[in-house]
Design an enzyme around this catalytic site. Structure first.
Site, PDB file in Angstrom:
ATOM      1  N   ASP A 212       0.841  -1.197   0.000  1.00  0.00           N
ATOM      2  CA  ASP A 212       0.000   0.000   0.000  1.00  0.00           C
ATOM      3  C   ASP A 212       0.881   1.254   0.000  1.00  0.00           C
ATOM      4  OD1 ASP A 212      -1.277  -2.278   1.137  1.00  0.00           O
ATOM      5  OD2 ASP A 212      -2.887  -1.047   1.948  1.00  0.00           O
TER       6      ASP A 212
ATOM      7  N   LYS B  82     -10.925  -9.939  -6.482  1.00  0.00           N
ATOM      8  CA  LYS B  82     -11.098  -9.063  -5.322  1.00  0.00           C
ATOM      9  C   LYS B  82     -10.788  -7.609  -5.673  1.00  0.00           C
ATOM     10  CE  LYS B  82      -9.288  -8.490  -0.614  1.00  0.00           C
ATOM     11  NZ  LYS B  82      -8.433  -9.091   0.406  1.00  0.00           N
ATOM     12  N   GLN B  83      -9.706  -7.403  -6.406  1.00  0.00           N
ATOM     13  CA  GLN B  83      -9.264  -6.034  -6.661  1.00  0.00           C
ATOM     14  C   GLN B  83      -8.529  -5.985  -7.987  1.00  0.00           C
ATOM     15  OE1 GLN B  83      -6.853  -6.944  -3.060  1.00  0.00           O
ATOM     16  NE2 GLN B  83      -5.619  -5.223  -3.783  1.00  0.00           N
TER      17      GLN B  83
ATOM     18  N   GLU C  91      -6.536 -11.486  -4.050  1.00  0.00           N
ATOM     19  CA  GLU C  91      -6.328 -12.516  -3.027  1.00  0.00           C
ATOM     20  C   GLU C  91      -7.444 -13.556  -2.983  1.00  0.00           C
ATOM     21  OE1 GLU C  91      -5.808  -9.746   0.138  1.00  0.00           O
ATOM     22  OE2 GLU C  91      -3.689  -9.398  -0.312  1.00  0.00           O
TER      23      GLU C  91
HETATM   24  O1  IFM Z   1      -2.351  -4.651   0.907  1.00  0.00           O
HETATM   25  C1  IFM Z   1      -3.727  -4.830   1.037  1.00  0.00           C
HETATM   26  C2  IFM Z   1      -4.151  -5.945   0.121  1.00  0.00           C
HETATM   27  O2  IFM Z   1      -3.866  -5.652  -1.231  1.00  0.00           O
HETATM   28  C3  IFM Z   1      -5.622  -6.235   0.277  1.00  0.00           C
HETATM   29  N1  IFM Z   1      -5.916  -6.526   1.666  1.00  0.00           N
HETATM   30  C4  IFM Z   1      -5.552  -5.439   2.578  1.00  0.00           C
HETATM   31  C5  IFM Z   1      -4.083  -5.111   2.464  1.00  0.00           C
HETATM   32  C6  IFM Z   1      -3.732  -3.939   3.394  1.00  0.00           C
HETATM   33  O3  IFM Z   1      -4.432  -2.804   3.008  1.00  0.00           O
END
Ligand code: IFM
Length: 824
Positions: A413, A648-649, A551
């Site tokens: 992050d 997820k992202q 993830e």
């Molecule tokens: O780094 C992130 C990850 O990409 C998704 N889960 C939360 C983490 C911390 O913000």
């Protein structure tokens, strides 16, 4: 005539700050004091004064304009010209003159001339002597009102965190109450088990007779970094506090209320009850608090109490000292407090406000046509500016110092989401973030070795010493053990760290960093990939058993994001090795290896496949389940999601955002069309990046929907997790969506490329930042773009040629054709 003074209400007291240049300011002198020239002169003088004050952090709502002749003077508008100056829109106008021509309704008529002026000033000086709680400019474009609902208490505490990168204080109320969990944290100070250590809370006050918190208001002022609280009940409670951004170790709180409503009595405490507090009261009344005798942090604070007839005031100044490697010497905190007390509350506040004004001068965001998004963007920038110090090292955890979630651990992050924004709005703080990584290179080398690899492998989560602190499991809803695979497999962080170092150097122009201390961040990570990539018999390089940003699909082969970032890392590492005689051979090997790496590109579909076998999964779309943001693994179950194409992202598409030169030209639009409907945005990191990509792909209105999702993650607690701290990566992503997406900014060597795409709802977007040492402001409207710069700069607009732009800047029309496909 009285009317040439501008009086500021610094600290709730007026004082004449400067006699202004003559209101009438033209070559013909005072005899021309009427007509349009006179009006222009007055307006210019008023603007000059307003700007001068604003640079000190004293804006309209804190200014009292005292004068006469606010009506028509000799047939021409008199001092009422002040009223037409936007910067003074929220100022209080007071007339002390006779006003024969009548007064505009917004001017308060006092009369009394100079005698009254002196009285006014004396009243204000009395405020200062009584240490009254100073005012805040309640400009709706800059203040965030906080809710009073008990259920929102912890969310508000996170939103109203005040910090200077080195330390931060959550916005808990001064007294105990339902849902209140005060917290004070110091950057880089972790407990032995790797979580951020709660330091002694120093804001506790004895507040009595509060019937209900519903009758009070709280505002976070983003412009000056202060938190104001006012109660509309018989307690007349009023508090203001700040964590100084001008003096790293200084903090202050002032509270006033009716006699009996507040008392200095306090019981400071750490936010974690299991941590014992050692408290000492020194002979001079100073309190010294530490969390344990061998604690790494100490806080010293001292109260001054003024007991007036109708009001009691408690002023508390505080100082902290910390030592990450061992017990802190508490005397250090005491010495700092002595120095801080010497400066005094008023001066500390004035310096703090001026320091914030300076910060905003290189960071302001303005969105015309969408004030809500503008405030949200300013809120994000405020917390980004508060997240990292600009000296030494800055460990920016996923929630910064705004809460205990993720234990204060540093993830990707920081490198990919927060750092690019910080590099542009406060480059020295980005350098400090990289210093955190540099000092943990030995630990990253050790981790690589431990896993049978060479080079440096940065851990997925790190804290103080740089070792891997990723938990290996969590407890599920039924208390079952749920393994966490990220620590072992989310290796892309290795390339992300390298990318951050390279991006910082490209944006800021600090090449000396990349060729000097920062070189190993790229070279040692490249070396890691050189050992990690497996060459198959078919001559192709593979990365087996890694986890991408998505993830939901935990351990996969050839995750496109990981592989392409590794390829970029190998190539960039090779560039930096080139020229060093003994290492040239290694550089050639890395380049050759990079060329073999499988990247998932499927020419028949015109798409990158997220990982080997992804296209064969159940072709489920997010819209078939629930609107985003959606926690798909909770809604559908982890197994079902892992067998589907729901992600997820943003994963593969992040490559278009970070390393556009590593992807097939023209693949952005098809990629978005395919992946966006499959993206749950179940991570706060995701929507802002989609917004950025959609804007660049020419869909700014759709981009705005995702931008708003990202913008209100914390302000509206969209994920229900804000109580644990603010989502700093979403904030960094938000800035990137503005800069790289809607304004289409990019560093092309020395040239700043700009290619705006504004949503219909915005009439203009402007950003201030620093590019290669120049302070710049880029402002885009639908039909033109303008650039202001502090020094010569090369600018390329759309597909045009780079052109030199010197101060004060340039304005260029936007022709649709020159933007078409400029950076897809
Ligand atoms: O780094 C992130 C990850 O990409 C998704 N889960 C939360 C983490 C911390 O913000």
């Amino acid at each position: 005539m009285i009317g040439e003074e501008v009086v500021d209400l610094l600290d709730g007291e007026a004082r004449v700050v400067e006699r202004l240049p003559p209101l009438v300011h033209n070559a013909d002198g005072p005899s021309a004091a009427s007509g349009p020239l006179a009006r222009q002169g007055q307006a210019a003088a008023a603007r000059f004064a307003a700007d001068w004050l604003a640079a000190l952090g004293v804006t309209g709502g804190l200014v009292l304009v005292v004068g006469g002749d606010f009506g028509n003077a000799g047939g021409a508008p008199g001092a009422s010209t002040y009223l037409m100056v936007d910067e003074l829109a929220r100022a209080v106008f007071v007339s002390l003159g006779t006003e024969q021509a009548g007064l505009p309704p917004s001017v308060v008529k006092l009369g009394g001339g100079q005698t009254r002026l002196v009285e006014l000033l004396e009243e204000q000086l009395a405020h200062r002597e009584q240490r009254r709680v100073p005012s805040v400019d309640l400009d709706p474009a800059w203040v965030v009102p906080l809710s009073n609902a008990h259920s929102h208490e912890r969310v508000c505490e996170a939103l109203a965190t005040l910090g200077n990168g080195a330390a931060a204080l959550r916005g808990a109320r001064e007294e105990d109450g339902p849902g209140t969990v005060p917290m004070f944290l110091v950057n880089g100070i972790y407990a032995a088990d790797g979580h951020l250590l709660p330091a002694p809370v120093w804001t506790d006050l004895d507040v009595r007779n509060r019937r209900s918190r519903r009758v009070e208001h709280r505002w976070l002022d983003l412009r000056t970094g202060v938190l104001l609280r006012l109660a509309n009940d018989e307690t007349a409670l009023r508090t203001v506090r700040f964590v100084s951004v001008a003096a790293r170790h200084a903090m202050a709180l002032r509270a006033e209320g009716s006699p009996g409503a507040i008392g200095p009595g306090h019981t400071p405490g750490p936010s974690a009850p299991e941590i014992p507090l050692v408290e000492q009261t020194l002979g001079d009344g100073t309190d010294l608090a530490r969390t344990g005798t061998d604690a790494p942090v100490a806080v010293a604070f001292r109260d001054e109490v003024v007991e007036g007839e109708d009001r009691h005031v408690v002023e508390r100044l505080a100082a902290w000292a910390a030592c990450p490697d061992g017990p802190v010497d508490p005397e250090q905190a005491d010495e700092r407090l002595t120095e801080i007390r010497h400066r005094g509350f008023d001066r500390l506040l004035a310096e703090h406000r001026a320091a914030w004004a300076k910060r905003w001068a290189d960071a302001e965001v303005t969105i015309e046509g969408d004030r809500r998004s503008e405030l949200a963007a300013r809120f994000a920038v405020f917390h980004l500016l508060s997240a990292a110090t600009d000296t030494g090292e800055a460990a920016v955890g996923a929630r910064g110092l705004t809460g205990e979630a993720y234990n204060g651990h540093v993830f990707w992050d920081a490198d990919v989401f927060v750092l690019p924004a910080v590099a542009a709005i406060r480059p020295s703080a980005a350098r400090a973030m990289l210093e955190y990584r540099l000092r943990r290179l030995p630990a990253a080398r050790a981790l690589a070795r431990q896993r049978g690899q060479i080079g440096a492998r940065f851990p997925w989560e790190s804290a103080g010493d740089g070792t891997d602190v990723t938990p290996r499991f969590v407890r599920g809803r039924q208390h079952q053990i749920v393994p966490i695979t990220t620590g072992l497999h989310e290796e892309h962080i290795v390339a992300d760290v390298a990318w951050a170092a390279d991006h910082y150097a490209r944006w800021t122009g600090d090449a000396a960093f990349l060729h000097g201390p920062g070189r190993d961040l790229v070279v040692e990570t490249a070396r890691y990939w050189a050992g990690r990539v497996r060459l198959n018999r078919d001559g192709r390089g593979h990365i087996y058993g890694a986890e991408g940003p998505d993830e939901y699909h935990e351990v996969v082969d050839d995750n496109a994001y990981t592989n392409v970032m590794a390829r970029w890392n190998l190539r960039r590492g090779a560039d930096l090795l080139a020229g060093s005689e003994d290492l040239d051979g290694e550089a050639d090997e890395w380049r050759a290896l990079a060329d073999t790496l499988v990247d998932g590109w499927d020419p028949s579909r015109g798409l990158y496949e997220q990982f080997a076998g992804y296209f064969d999964l159940e072709p489920l779309l997010v819209a078939q389940v629930a609107p985003p943001p959606m926690v798909a693994d909770v809604l559908l179950g982890a197994r079902r999601v892992a067998g589907s194409q729901i992600i997820k992202q943003v994963d593969t598409m992040l490559l278009h955002h970070l390393v556009p030169n590593e992807v097939i030209p023209g693949s952005l639009e098809a990629g978005i069309a395919f992946y966006e409907p499959r993206t749950a945005h179940g991570s706060s990191l995701s929507p802002a990046i989609s917004a950025s990509l959609l804007a660049r792909a020419g869909q700014p209105d759709r981009a705005l929907e995702l931008f708003r999702l990202a913008a209100f993650i914390d302000l509206d607690d969209l994920t229900g997790t804000t109580a644990g701290g603010l989502h700093l990566a979403a904030m960094g992503g938000l800035w990137q969506a503005l800069a790289w997406g809607f304004l289409g900014m990019a560093a092309e060597g020395d040239t700043l490329a700009i290619c705006p795409r504004l949503p219909a709802a915005w009439s203009s977007l402007s950003l201030r930042c620093v590019f290669r040492g120049r302070s710049i402001r880029v402002r885009a409207q639908h039909d033109r773009v303008s650039v202001d710069c502090s020094d010569d700069l090369l600018v390329r607009i759309g597909q045009g040629r780079p052109r030199r732009c010197g101060p004060p800047g340039l304005t260029a029309p936007l022709e649709e054709l020159s933007l078409e496909g400029a950076r897809s």
